[in-house]
Structures are given as C-alpha cells and as structure tokens.
Write a protein that holds these residues in place. Structure first.
Motif, PDB file in Angstrom:
ATOM      1  N   THR A 190       0.570  -1.426  -0.548  1.00  2.93           N
ATOM      2  CA  THR A 190      -0.636   0.586   0.051  1.00  2.93           C
ATOM      3  C   THR A 190       1.216   1.148   0.019  1.00  2.93           C
ATOM      4  N   PHE A 191       2.065   1.384   0.574  1.00  3.39           N
ATOM      5  CA  PHE A 191       2.801   2.032   1.321  1.00  3.39           C
ATOM      6  C   PHE A 191       3.623   2.507  -0.662  1.00  3.39           C
ATOM      7  N   ALA A 192       3.516   1.502  -1.360  1.00  3.17           N
ATOM      8  CA  ALA A 192       4.133   1.653  -2.757  1.00  3.17           C
ATOM      9  C   ALA A 192       2.832   2.108  -4.075  1.00  3.17           C
ATOM     10  N   ILE A 193       1.714   1.385  -3.499  1.00  4.49           N
ATOM     11  CA  ILE A 193       0.963   1.932  -4.461  1.00  4.49           C
ATOM     12  C   ILE A 193       0.262   3.510  -4.068  1.00  4.49           C
ATOM     13  N   GLY A 197       1.356   4.547  -7.679  1.00  8.27           N
ATOM     14  CA  GLY A 197       0.180   4.367  -8.350  1.00  8.27           C
ATOM     15  C   GLY A 197      -0.171   2.742  -8.536  1.00  8.27           C
ATOM     16  N   ALA A 198      -1.202   2.339 -10.141  1.00  3.72           N
ATOM     17  CA  ALA A 198      -1.296   0.488  -9.414  1.00  3.72           C
ATOM     18  C   ALA A 198       0.407   0.495 -10.310  1.00  3.72           C
ATOM     19  N   PRO A 199       0.468  -0.488 -10.516  1.00  2.00           N
ATOM     20  CA  PRO A 199       2.325  -1.554 -11.244  1.00  2.00           C
ATOM     21  C   PRO A 199       2.053  -2.140 -12.899  1.00  2.00           C
ATOM     22  N   LYS A 200       2.119  -1.849 -13.116  1.00  2.00           N
ATOM     23  CA  LYS A 200       1.601  -2.688 -14.543  1.00  2.00           C
ATOM     24  C   LYS A 200       1.722  -4.412 -14.590  1.00  2.00           C
ATOM     25  N   THR A 201       2.682  -5.271 -13.551  1.00  2.00           N
ATOM     26  CA  THR A 201       2.743  -6.415 -12.925  1.00  2.00           C
ATOM     27  C   THR A 201       2.770  -6.710 -11.608  1.00  2.00           C
ATOM     28  N   HIS A 222       6.341  -4.157 -10.905  1.00  2.00           N
ATOM     29  CA  HIS A 222       6.676  -3.604 -11.842  1.00  2.00           C
ATOM     30  C   HIS A 222       6.198  -2.352 -12.505  1.00  2.00           C
ATOM     31  N   TYR A 223       6.802  -0.918 -13.052  1.00  2.00           N
ATOM     32  CA  TYR A 223       6.017   0.978 -13.127  1.00  2.00           C
ATOM     33  C   TYR A 223       6.506   0.424 -14.559  1.00  2.00           C
ATOM     34  N   ALA A 307     -12.470  12.413  -2.344  1.00  2.00           N
ATOM     35  CA  ALA A 307     -11.273  11.725  -1.377  1.00  2.00           C
ATOM     36  C   ALA A 307     -11.587   9.974  -0.623  1.00  2.00           C
ATOM     37  N   ALA A 308     -13.565  10.398  -0.171  1.00  2.00           N
ATOM     38  CA  ALA A 308     -13.434   8.715  -0.298  1.00  2.00           C
ATOM     39  C   ALA A 308     -13.227   7.670  -1.314  1.00  2.00           C
ATOM     40  N   GLY A 309     -12.937   7.848  -2.771  1.00  3.02           N
ATOM     41  CA  GLY A 309     -13.122   7.606  -3.939  1.00  3.02           C
ATOM     42  C   GLY A 309     -11.146   7.394  -4.388  1.00  3.02           C
ATOM     43  N   ASP A 310     -10.947   8.368  -3.752  1.00  4.73           N
ATOM     44  CA  ASP A 310      -9.472   8.449  -4.196  1.00  4.73           C
ATOM     45  C   ASP A 310      -9.182   6.892  -3.188  1.00  4.73           C
TER      46      ASP A 310
END
Length: 337
Positions: A190-193, A197-201, A222-223, A307-310
């Motif tokens: 979670t810290f990374a995401i 953001g979302a990684p590619k894989t 993997h970004y 904010a809730a959506g984020d």
C-alpha cells in the motif's frame, strides 16, 4: 456532533482505534460486539460504554450507531461489512478489507447503493510524514526522475512459535485468509501504490509455511521505467530502512509504518537533510491512528466523495495486486474457490 460507532473485535488494534478515536472528540464509542456477551461488556466498560451485543443482527439494528469499525479475522470481513452496509452504517474496515477483488467490488457497490461510506483503515498512508513523502516523490525539483525503491517490513510474530509447534493460528491459516502478505506485506504494498499508483505487473517469491500460507517473501512491483522491491515477513525481523532512488538523490525512510524520519541524500553534494516533521508516539502495544480517524471523520461529516473515492481506488488496486501475488503461488483462500 461526534460520530457514534460500534466495534467488532476486542483485540489490541481495536483498543488503539478507540483510544485514538476519543482524543479529538469527533468519534464516540456507542456499542461493542463480541460472540461472548460478558466479554463485550467487559471490553466496553474500559471505555465508558455500557451497550454490548453478542448478536450481530441486534448490533447492526442499533439505530443510535452511525458507523462500525471491523477488526475481526480477515475471512469474516466481507460478510460482516456487507451486513453493516445494508444496515446503512458507515464501515471502517481493518486491512485487508476483503480476501478477493470480487468481494471488495461488491462492498463498494452496496455502500454506494445505501448512501454510506466504506473506508479501509490504512493508518500509515494518513500519517503527516507519509503525506509529506508523497509530496517529495511528486516534486521533480527535489528528487527528479524515479529510478526505483526498496521497502521492508518484517517482524517476527509470536504466533509463528505456534506454527513451529504444529498449531495453526488464525493469521497463519488459509481458512481465515491469513499469511504474511495480507497481514504484514500489505503495508509496504500500500505504501508503494499510494506513492506510485498501480504497477503494470507484479511478481512474488514467497516462503511457504507448513500451514500453507506465506510466511514472508520478496515482491517486485513493475512500473513503466522502474521497479519496487518489497521484503516482508512474519518469520523474522528486519531493521532495514526504506529507500526511494531518484535522479537527484535518495530518500531514506525509517519504515513503512510510523514514519518518523525522512532523510534526503543529495547525489551531487553528498549532504544529508532531515525532512520529517513531528511524529506522534503512542505507548505500546497501541499504535497511532489519530490522523486516519481525523480524516475519516472529515470525509463522513463533509460527505467528501472525492477523498473517499481516492482511498477506494487505492484499496481496489491493493487487493488486486495481493490477490494476484497469492494466486501466482497457489496460496488460495476459500473465497478464491
């Protein structure tokens, strides 16, 4: 007016939640649920709460309760949260929110239908120093282009002693959606995401404990132009710092929870600069949840859908990533089948 809330779970993390909730006057404990009525009464009495339930149906039917904090075993989160949402209660759901993406999708759908909020209780990404870190990572003037990162969270669990003795405690039990990834590894993931953001894989090399769950392992997110290495475990302890590598220098962080130090090491001057602000210390075994509770109260009171959506997006990505990592290695829960 303070938001009235009930709790499911009578362990130390729930105590931390209540203590933090009462510090700013924005929350008020209204009811406690436990399978044992006496235990619910005894737990609530410590915090001036006299309303106790041993029936979930009666608990959720309490019209004076506006929100529910759920800190039960992982495998119970989905059904309990679903019942709470359908009773039109805001739900603050301890991580991991659910065992699968499908369960989480369903909960967010129900929350929107019922007009209430569902928020996963990731305390660490609400800390003031974490939010400072987010700004630093996004500031090209300070760090420059991101080259990679390394995050670690490894803490030996006393419950692993039970595993070595041939027992199957809940957190090391497939039937209870256990394992290091969803209990410990989810923090650095979670810290990374929330930073990148979302990684590619994503890929995972786990250590499989004798109970069938992962006791820890190494993850690579993997970004586009870099990777994030995550080392986590409940079978050993590590004091390794976390690092983010950039074109202009390196950010060194003391850990992925309770961030108290953020140092910038300048690549050109070789100088070091401490950037972290004040850190809230809490007497153990409790942990700091103040910042997340202040933000969650604000979201509920102001009906801050953005904010809730984020936060919802972070939760969706995290469960998608962790579910994929598990399934890559045959770590399957009843909810997967």
């Amino acid at each position: 007016m303070a938001i009235t809330f009930g709790t499911i779970g009578t362990n130390w993390i729930t105590e931390s939640w209540i203590i933090s909730a009462h510090k700013h006057g924005q929350w008020k404990l209204h009811a406690v649920y436990s399978r044992a009525q006496d235990q619910a009464k005894e737990f609530g009495a410590k915090y001036g709460c006299s309303t106790a339930y041993s029936s979930l149906d009666s608990f959720f039917a309490d019209e004076d309760m506006q929100a529910v904090y759920i800190a039960s075993p992982n495998s119970l989160h989905y059904e309990q949260a679903k019942q709470a949402l359908k009773a039109k209660k805001h739900v603050l759901l301890e991580k991991p929110a659910t065992s699968t993406s499908e369960e989480l999708d369903d909960l967010f759908r129900i929350a929107k239908e019922e007009g209430v909020f569902l928020i996963e209780a990731y305390r660490h990404i609400q800390e003031a120093n974490y939010k400072l870190l987010q700004k630093l990572v996004n500031d090209q003037r300070k760090l420059g282009e991101i080259y990679g990162a390394s995050f670690t969270y490894a803490s030996y669990s006393s419950r692993y002693n039970n595993v070595l003795a041939g027992e199957v405690p809940n957190i090391f039990n497939l039937d209870f959606s256990g394992g290091s990834l969803v209990d410990i590894g989810v923090y650095p993931v979670t810290f990374a995401i929330a930073l990148f953001g979302a990684p590619k894989t994503q890929t995972y090399v786990p250590y499989i404990a004798r109970t069938g769950v992962d006791g820890g392992g190494v993850i690579i997110l993997h970004y586009e132009n870099f990777g994030v290495q995550i080392n986590h475990s409940k079978c050993y302890t590590s004091s390794a710092p976390c690092e983010i590598y950039g074109e202009k220098g390196t950010l060194t962080v003391n850990g992925t929870t309770d961030v108290s130090s953020i140092k910038f090491l300048n690549s050109k001057t070789k100088g070091s600069e401490e950037l972290a602000g004040p850190f809230k210390t809490v007497a153990k075994p409790n942990v700091n949840m103040e910042e997340e509770l202040v933000e969650f109260a604000r979201i509920v009171n102001e009906k801050d859908i953005k904010a809730a959506g984020d936060l919802e997006e972070v939760s969706r990505v995290v469960v998608k990533v962790t579910s994929d990592l598990r399934r890559q290695n045959g770590i399957l829960y009843p909810a997967d089948k």
